[in-house]
Design an enzyme around this catalytic site. Structure first.
Site, PDB file in Angstrom:
ATOM      1  N   GLU A 277       0.833  -1.209   0.000  1.00  0.00           N
ATOM      2  CA  GLU A 277       0.000   0.000   0.000  1.00  0.00           C
ATOM      3  C   GLU A 277       0.869   1.262   0.000  1.00  0.00           C
ATOM      4  O   GLU A 277       1.788   1.391   0.795  1.00  0.00           O
ATOM      5  CB  GLU A 277      -0.911  -0.011   1.231  1.00  0.00           C
ATOM      6  CG  GLU A 277      -1.830   1.187   1.345  1.00  0.00           C
ATOM      7  CD  GLU A 277      -2.682   1.140   2.609  1.00  0.00           C
ATOM      8  OE1 GLU A 277      -3.630   1.937   2.720  1.00  0.00           O
ATOM      9  OE2 GLU A 277      -2.387   0.299   3.500  1.00  0.00           O
ATOM     10  N   LYS A 341      -9.062   3.314  -3.291  1.00  0.00           N
ATOM     11  CA  LYS A 341      -9.701   2.803  -2.083  1.00  0.00           C
ATOM     12  C   LYS A 341     -11.037   3.501  -1.821  1.00  0.00           C
ATOM     13  O   LYS A 341     -11.133   4.727  -1.881  1.00  0.00           O
ATOM     14  CB  LYS A 341      -8.757   2.990  -0.890  1.00  0.00           C
ATOM     15  CG  LYS A 341      -9.233   2.297   0.388  1.00  0.00           C
ATOM     16  CD  LYS A 341      -8.187   2.450   1.496  1.00  0.00           C
ATOM     17  CE  LYS A 341      -8.604   1.715   2.760  1.00  0.00           C
ATOM     18  NZ  LYS A 341      -7.617   1.894   3.846  1.00  0.00           N
ATOM     19  N   CYS A 392      -5.995  -2.659   2.063  1.00  0.00           N
ATOM     20  CA  CYS A 392      -5.950  -2.672   3.514  1.00  0.00           C
ATOM     21  C   CYS A 392      -7.294  -3.018   4.147  1.00  0.00           C
ATOM     22  O   CYS A 392      -7.776  -4.133   4.050  1.00  0.00           O
ATOM     23  CB  CYS A 392      -5.431  -1.311   4.004  1.00  0.00           C
ATOM     24  SG  CYS A 392      -4.951  -1.296   5.750  1.00  0.00           S
TER      25      CYS A 392
END
Length: 523
Positions: A277, A341, A392
Site C-alpha cells: 500500500e 480505495k 488494507c
C-alpha cells in the site's frame, strides 16, 4: 440489603466473560469462544433493573477489548504521536466505546423481557439471538467477529465459511453458548452430561465436515508465479516523504528497487511483482506518467521485463488525493483502469463530519482526507489475469469481496500497511481477517504489506510461507487458481444467516406472545 450485596458479588461474572472473550480472539486460540457469554448471560438473568444489564455489558466489552485489542495503545502513540500516558487514556476510551454490541443487546433483551413474562429458556434464547444479531448489525471501527478465531487456530470447521461466511460462523458461535449454558445449569444431572457429549459430537462433526468441504474443491487449472516485496519502510520515513522532505522519495524507491532485485535474483521467472500500500513514493496516473519518479519506475520495469502491481497515491476527477492500486506492464506502462480505495478508515483516512465542521481538520492535522474510489466495480487486468483489488481495511468487509467475486475475479490482491500497529496482535488479526475472504469465495488471496505479514492463502484457506515482521523481505509464490471460478453458496445466499436468526427471533417472540394470550398473563 442482602439482595444488593448478592448482586454486587456477582459483578465478577461480566468480568469473567470479558476474560473468556478477550483470551479467545486471535492470536489466542478460541478456547472459550463457545461459552464465553455464559457468565454475562447468567448475570443478566438475575437483574430486575436495566442499569446493571447495560453496565455489565459495557464492563465485559471493556475487559475483552483491553485484552484482545490493546494494540490500539501502540497505534495512538505511533500514529497520533502522543505520549504513552495519553495513549493509555485513548485505549481506555476505545475499550469503553469501541465495541458496544453487548450493552445494546442487553438493553434490548431487558426491554423485551419486561414486556412479556418468559420462561427461563425463552429468556436465554432471546439473549443469544439478540447478541448474535446486534453483533452482526452494529458498526465497529475494526469489524471483528467470533468466526475468525476458528481460522486463526486452523480448525477445519472454518471451511463452513463457504456456506455461511465468517459472520455466519460468528453467529453460530454465539448461539452455541446456549447448549453450553444448558449443560452447565444441568451439570450434576445426566441431561447435562448428555448435552456436553452432544456438543462435543457436533463439534467433531463440524470439523469432519470442514475437511470434506476442503477436499471437494475443484482442482485449479491455472497458476501465477508472483513475487511479493516487503521493503520495510519505517513510519518516520513514510511521513517525511508524505510531507515533502527532500531525499525521502528517492530513498524509499531505491529500497523497493533493491528489495525487488534481491527477490528476482532468487526467483527470476515470475509473472509479476507486488508492492504494498502506497509503496510508490509519488503520484501515479496517466497525467503523471512522465514525472521523474514514474519514469524511473518505468525504466526499472523495462530493464527487468517485469510487470508490477503497486500501491501509490493518485488523484480523482475532483483533484482529491486517492489511496490507489495500479497495474503496470513489463514495459512500465500503466494499464487502466486502476483502483482507488473506497472504504476509508475513520480518523486515519478521513475525519467524520469534517465537511460540516471544518475546524475538525485543524484539531486533527495528522489525519488525511482522501477521495473515495468506486467500490468493487473494477478488476485489474495484467498478463490475462483478472484480479480483484483490495486496499488494507477493505478486506474486513465481506460484501466488498463479494462484489469482486461477482465480477469474476480469479484471485484477490490485497495491499496493506500495518506498520502503525506493532507486531503483537493486530498484524495477526488483520492477516486472518483478510485471508478469510478467500475461504468465503474460494479464491486465492495475495497479501503484501509494508512491514509484515505478507503471504498467500489458497482457495482452501491454506497459508503459504509468511514473511517476518519488521524486516526487508521478498519471496515468490506459485499461486494455483481456477480460471472460471464457481460461485459459492455464501456468495449466492449472502444474507441467509441473519435472515434465519431474524426469523428465529420473530418465531420466539410470536410464541411468547401466543403463550401470554393463552395463559392470560402479560407484564
Amino acid at each position: 440489603m442482602q439482595t444488593s450485596k448478592r448482586n454486587t458479588c456477582h459483578w465478577w461474572l461480566p468480568i469473567l466473560s470479558g476474560v473468556f472473550i478477550g483470551t479467545s480472539y486471535i492470536p489466542f486460540p478460541p478456547w472459550a469462544s463457545a461459552f464465553g457469554m455464559l457468565p454475562l448471560w447468567l448475570f443478566w438473568q438475575q437483574q430486575t433493573r436495566w442499569q446493571p444489564v447495560i453496565w455489565s455489558g459495557v464492563l465485559t466489552s471493556f475487559v475483552y477489548t483491553l485484552i484482545g485489542f490493546n494494540w490500539v495503545t501502540y497505534t495512538l502513540h505511533e500514529f497520533a504521536k502522543v505520549n504513552w500516558l495519553l495513549s493509555a487514556v485513548g485505549m481506555v476510551l476505545f475499550a469503553l466505546f469501541g465495541h458496544l454490541f453487548l450493552p445494546v443487546a442487553g438493553g434490548l433483551w431487558f426491554g423485551l423481557r419486561r414486556r412479556w413474562s418468559m420462561e427461563r429458556w425463552q429468556s436465554f434464547a432471546l439473549m443469544a439471538l439478540l447478541t448474535a444479531l446486534v453483533e452482526y448489525h452494529l458498526p465497529m471501527l475494526f469489524k471483528w467477529n467470533f468466526g475468525y478465531s476458528w481460522y486463526g487456530a486452523g480448525l477445519p470447521l472454518y471451511q463452513w465459511a463457504e456456506i455461511v461466511g465468517f459472520t455466519g460462523l460468528s453467529m453460530l458461535t454465539i448461539v452455541a453458548n446456549l447448549p453450553f449454558l444448558y449443560a452447565w445449569l444441568n451439570r450434576k444431572r445426566l441431561s447435562g452430561k448428555l448435552a456436553l457429549a452432544g456438543i462435543l459430537t457436533v463439534f467433531a462433526g463440524l470439523n469432519g465436515g470442514g475437511l470434506w468441504l476442503q477436499q471437494r474443491l475443484p482442482q485449479p487449472d491455472n497458476a501465477a508465479k508472483v513475487l511479493l516485496v516487503q521493503a520495510n519502510i519505517g513510519n518516520s520515513e513514510k511521513q517525511a516523504m508524505e510531507h515533502g522532505k527532500a531525499g525521502y522519495q528517492a530513498a524509499i524507491l531505491t529500497e523497493y528497487f533493491r528489495s525487488t532485485d534481491q527477490g528476482l535474483a532468487r526467483h527470476p521467472d515470475v509473472d509479476f511483482a507486488m508492492w504494498s500500500e502506497t509503496a510508490f513514493p509519488s503520484l501515479l496516473g496517466e497525467q503523471y506518467q512522465h514525472n521523474f519518479y514514474a519514469e524511473l519506475l518505468g525504466e526499472f520495469l523495462r530493464n527487468r521485463n517485469l510487470p508490477l502491481i503497486t500501491g501509490a497515491y493518485g488523484k480523482d476527477a475532483d483533484d482529491a488525493i486517492t489511496n490507489s492500486l495500479f497495474a503496470l506492464d513489463a514495459n512500465g506502462r500503466l494499464i487502466e483502469p486502476h483502483y482507488s480505495k473506497t472504504i476509508l478508515l475513520a480518523l486515519g483516512e478521513y475525519i467524520p463530519g469534517a465537511k460540516t465542521f471544518p475546524w475538525l481538520k485543524k484539531l486533527l492535522p495528522m489525519v488525511s482526507e482522501f477521495g473515495r474510489g468506486p467500490g468493487p466495480t473494477v478488476l485489474l487486468q495484467l498478463n490475462g489475469y483478472k484480479m480483484g483489488p483490495q486496499i488494507c481495511y477493505e478486506s474486513l468487509f465481506p460484501e466488498f469481496s463479494k462484489g469482486l467475486a461477482d465480477l469474476g475475479a480469479q484471485f484477490i490482491v490485497n495491499v496493506t500497511n500495518d506498520s502503525w500497529y506493532g507486531t503483537w496482535q493486530e498484524p495477526y488479526q488483520h492477516l486472518y481477517m483478510t485471508l478469510a475472504r478467500g475461504v468465503e469465495f474460494r479464491r486465492p488471496v495475495l497479501r503484501v504489506t509494508n512491514t509484515g505479514i505478507s503471504t498467500v492463502a489458497l482457495a482452501d484457506g491454506s497459508l503459504l510461507e509468511q514473511s517476518p515482521s519488521d524486516a526487508r523481505w521478498a519471496n515468490a509464490y506459485r499461486v494455483p487458481f481456477v480460471t472460471e471460478p464457481q460461485t459459492t453458496f455464501y456468495q449466492r445466499h449472502f444474507y441467509l444467516m441473519p435472515e434465519l436468526l431474524w426469523g428465529g427471533l420473530l418465531c420466539l417472540l410470536g410464541f411468547v406472545t401466543f403463550q401470554a394470550r393463552t395463559t392470560g398473563y402479560r407484564r
